[in-house]
Write an enzyme that holds these catalytic residues in place. Sequence first.
Site, PDB file in Angstrom:
ATOM      1  N   GLU A  64     -14.722  69.369  -8.912  1.00 22.81           N
ATOM      2  CA  GLU A  64     -15.316  70.227  -9.919  1.00 22.81           C
ATOM      3  C   GLU A  64     -14.248  70.970 -10.723  1.00 22.81           C
ATOM      4  O   GLU A  64     -14.379  71.149 -11.936  1.00 22.81           O
ATOM      5  CB  GLU A  64     -16.262  71.250  -9.267  1.00 22.81           C
ATOM      6  CG  GLU A  64     -17.454  70.631  -8.562  1.00 22.81           C
ATOM      7  CD  GLU A  64     -17.218  70.391  -7.079  1.00 22.81           C
ATOM      8  OE1 GLU A  64     -18.161  70.582  -6.291  1.00 22.81           O
ATOM      9  OE2 GLU A  64     -16.071  69.995  -6.714  1.00 22.81           O
ATOM     10  N   CYS A  85     -16.219  76.027  -5.012  1.00 21.87           N
ATOM     11  CA  CYS A  85     -16.560  75.344  -6.258  1.00 21.87           C
ATOM     12  C   CYS A  85     -17.836  75.890  -6.878  1.00 21.87           C
ATOM     13  O   CYS A  85     -18.013  75.851  -8.100  1.00 21.87           O
ATOM     14  CB  CYS A  85     -16.694  73.848  -6.016  1.00 21.87           C
ATOM     15  SG  CYS A  85     -15.103  73.067  -5.647  1.00 21.87           S
ATOM     16  N   LEU A 114       0.837  46.836  11.979  1.00 20.04           N
ATOM     17  CA  LEU A 114      -0.308  47.712  11.670  1.00 20.04           C
ATOM     18  C   LEU A 114      -0.078  48.701  10.545  1.00 20.04           C
ATOM     19  O   LEU A 114      -0.967  49.492  10.234  1.00 20.04           O
ATOM     20  CB  LEU A 114      -0.776  48.480  12.926  1.00 20.04           C
ATOM     21  CG  LEU A 114      -1.191  47.616  14.116  1.00 20.04           C
ATOM     22  CD1 LEU A 114      -1.641  48.508  15.275  1.00 20.04           C
ATOM     23  CD2 LEU A 114      -2.292  46.645  13.734  1.00 20.04           C
ATOM     24  N   ARG A 116       1.066  47.555   3.793  1.00 21.86           N
ATOM     25  CA  ARG A 116       2.059  46.962   2.904  1.00 21.86           C
ATOM     26  C   ARG A 116       1.377  46.549   1.601  1.00 21.86           C
ATOM     27  O   ARG A 116       0.218  46.138   1.599  1.00 21.86           O
ATOM     28  CB  ARG A 116       2.719  45.726   3.536  1.00 21.86           C
ATOM     29  CG  ARG A 116       3.476  46.006   4.813  1.00 21.86           C
ATOM     30  CD  ARG A 116       4.260  44.782   5.285  1.00 21.86           C
ATOM     31  NE  ARG A 116       3.406  43.629   5.521  1.00 21.86           N
ATOM     32  CZ  ARG A 116       2.732  43.417   6.666  1.00 21.86           C
ATOM     33  NH1 ARG A 116       2.820  44.293   7.654  1.00 21.86           N
ATOM     34  NH2 ARG A 116       1.978  42.339   6.811  1.00 21.86           N
TER      35      ARG A 116
END
Length: 360
Positions: A56, A88, A207, A210
Amino acid sequence: MATAADTTAMRRAIELAARGLGFTSPNPIVGCVVTDASGHPVGEGYHQRAGGPHAEVHALRAAGVLARGGTAYVTLEPCNHTGRTGPCAQALIDAGVARVVYAVADPNPQATGGAATLRAAGIEVGAGLLAAEAEAGNAAWLTAVRTGRPHVTWKYAATLDGRIAAADGTSRWITSPEARADVHRLRAEADAVLVGTGTMRADDPHLAVRGVEGAVQPLRVVLDGSASAVKPGARVLDDAAPTLIAVAADAITELPPSTDVLRLPRDGRGLSLPALLAALHERSVRSVLLEGGPTLAGAFVAAGLVDRVVGYLAPVLLGAGPAALGDAAVTTITEAIGLDVTETVRIGPDLRITATPKER
């Protein structure tokens, strides 16, 4: 009643929110579109990173004085508390908007109440527009808030006849380079990537993400009950991304002293998966990408801890070899776990199918 213009603006807000995937955790992804008093878009924004301005605020800054008398479309109920950023709801009041439409109510007890604050300030508030679409995009954060555990996506790659390897154990590569690149996108959107001992012993996986520009590396988690699968020098122990090794409470480890080790209780099938997810939640992990083999996947499915399935199917037949899913505590056809398919997409020559489990 929502108009076509309302729907268009909210759909744009949902598109904007998706840009934050992988960058906002442990916060939600949120998008916002602001229109002026005549209904023309004058500002938009999304939550870009945890600790930074909310959607917002970005949209109101872009709109400037044109927000006065206009409408703000937000994918999540505007927050009503002060954390690392201000509320907000108050920002919208200060900007002078006349109307706020949001898709999903905020289930976080610390932040909820924005709608009431807006109404008390004389602002017209509408709720629930494109709620299902907004919920789907924010599924990880919503699951974590509502259940106290991370959202779990089980990802697998298999042949069209459901094999993840040939009879001799070879599996590289079943799917195409395009599909493998898409998996890195999934990793980049997750807070943690999880494998078990079978995958560790067979593949010594890395893991890390990339090929995704600007990606925040997820936590690499290995479920290694006996502390025997992760050897010194394993690829997951490098400095490319943080790593957590989960072992049994009584396990004796020979890992380097600097290794982050989590000790867990055992249950009937191995280490306690609820305890693992609770510990990850405590570490601000809101989404987990399960990349383990069929045994670990079966344990998660049997425990009812898989929230989404993403399967990559290659146009290849093997006829023998291990199946994608192990024992999931299904013994007869009437116990089959139904899925709602939410998306099917061609990824190179392969097919990516996304589905969510139905209520059991």
